[in-house]
Write an enzyme that holds these catalytic residues in place. Sequence first.
Site, PDB file in Angstrom:
ATOM      1  N   HIS A  16       0.988  -1.315   0.090  1.00  0.00           N
ATOM      2  CA  HIS A  16      -0.094   0.115   0.088  1.00  0.00           C
ATOM      3  C   HIS A  16       0.981   1.241  -0.141  1.00  0.00           C
ATOM      4  O   HIS A  16       1.822   1.095   0.770  1.00  0.00           O
ATOM      5  CB  HIS A  16      -1.001   0.120   1.043  1.00  0.00           C
ATOM      6  CG  HIS A  16      -1.987   1.219   1.164  1.00  0.00           C
ATOM      7  ND1 HIS A  16      -1.689   2.420   1.575  1.00  0.00           N
ATOM      8  CD2 HIS A  16      -3.436   0.946   0.738  1.00  0.00           C
ATOM      9  CE1 HIS A  16      -2.817   2.973   1.493  1.00  0.00           C
ATOM     10  NE2 HIS A  16      -3.757   2.334   0.904  1.00  0.00           N
ATOM     11  N   GLU A  50      -3.564   2.275  -7.346  1.00  0.00           N
ATOM     12  CA  GLU A  50      -3.604   3.357  -6.248  1.00  0.00           C
ATOM     13  C   GLU A  50      -2.972   4.516  -6.533  1.00  0.00           C
ATOM     14  O   GLU A  50      -1.917   4.432  -6.078  1.00  0.00           O
ATOM     15  CB  GLU A  50      -3.465   2.702  -4.942  1.00  0.00           C
ATOM     16  CG  GLU A  50      -4.558   1.467  -4.592  1.00  0.00           C
ATOM     17  CD  GLU A  50      -4.937   1.808  -2.963  1.00  0.00           C
ATOM     18  OE1 GLU A  50      -6.385   1.807  -3.014  1.00  0.00           O
ATOM     19  OE2 GLU A  50      -4.193   1.693  -2.122  1.00  0.00           O
TER      20      GLU A  50
HETATM   21  P1  PGA Z   1      -9.295   6.411   0.176  1.00  0.00           P
HETATM   22  O1  PGA Z   1      -8.336   5.305   0.623  1.00  0.00           O
HETATM   23  O2  PGA Z   1     -10.539   5.695  -0.217  1.00  0.00           O
HETATM   24  O3  PGA Z   1      -9.538   6.956   1.700  1.00  0.00           O
HETATM   25  O4  PGA Z   1      -8.872   7.119  -0.684  1.00  0.00           O
HETATM   26  C1  PGA Z   1      -7.929   4.203  -0.158  1.00  0.00           C
HETATM   27  C2  PGA Z   1      -6.850   3.549   0.018  1.00  0.00           C
HETATM   28  O5  PGA Z   1      -5.768   3.736   0.730  1.00  0.00           O
HETATM   29  O6  PGA Z   1      -6.530   2.276  -0.038  1.00  0.00           O
END
Ligand code: PGA
Length: 224
Positions: free
Chosen positions: A94, A146
């Site tokens: 992540h 992401e």
């Molecule tokens: P968020 O986070 O939906 O709060 O933008 C996504 C994530 O960190 O996986």
Amino acid sequence: MKQKIVIGNWKNYLDVHETLELATKISNQEIQDNIKLMISPCNLYLNKVNQILKETSVEVIGQNITSYESSSDTGGVTAIGLKNIGVNRSIIGHSEVRKRNKTFKSEDILKQIIPAKFNFVLCFETIEQIPFNMLNNDFEIILAYEPVWAIGTGETASIEHINEIHSLVKAELLGLNLEIPVLYGGSVNPNNSNEILTQELVDGVLVGGASTKYEDLHKIINSI
Ligand code: PGA
């Protein structure tokens, strides 16, 4: 439409009461067949949440692992440790982990967990971060795009941008005969989840903030 994956990453947002209350509400909720819901609570409450959800279709997964086997790894989380408490999948790489650990390379952890077929969700911000040559179809691997600027900012990537990245990743996967779902994560909320989840190239969403609020999570998983 094929089944879509929704992962709720609760990060470290909730205290013990909020975590257990939210898990209990989710355990009483009917989940449609077109959604596979996974919940990733903070490590401290993983075991408890797994117990609350174990009779449901919801899968509880880890937020991070630092090695496969037990080792001299203070503060780390092992895949073996997760398996011991009945958790068989974890998020890996992540962006918040990459930020904390500047030398993080997904290859280092993947080479330990892939031979053991430990299921994982590998997050990436750039396609170069995906070690395609290490991936296979032997167990459940998931990729999650992401973009760091979209995480926790309320600035969701445009549909065109999501489709562009997903089509590049899917073309690579297809060339290698890999059948691996690709999710999108970054400010997914009840207002944009339908549009994102109904894209052909999007196999699901990884949701942070919005997944910690029962009403929002409920709307997201019922948006398709
Ligand atoms: P968020 O986070 O939906 O709060 O933008 C996504 C994530 O960190 O996986």
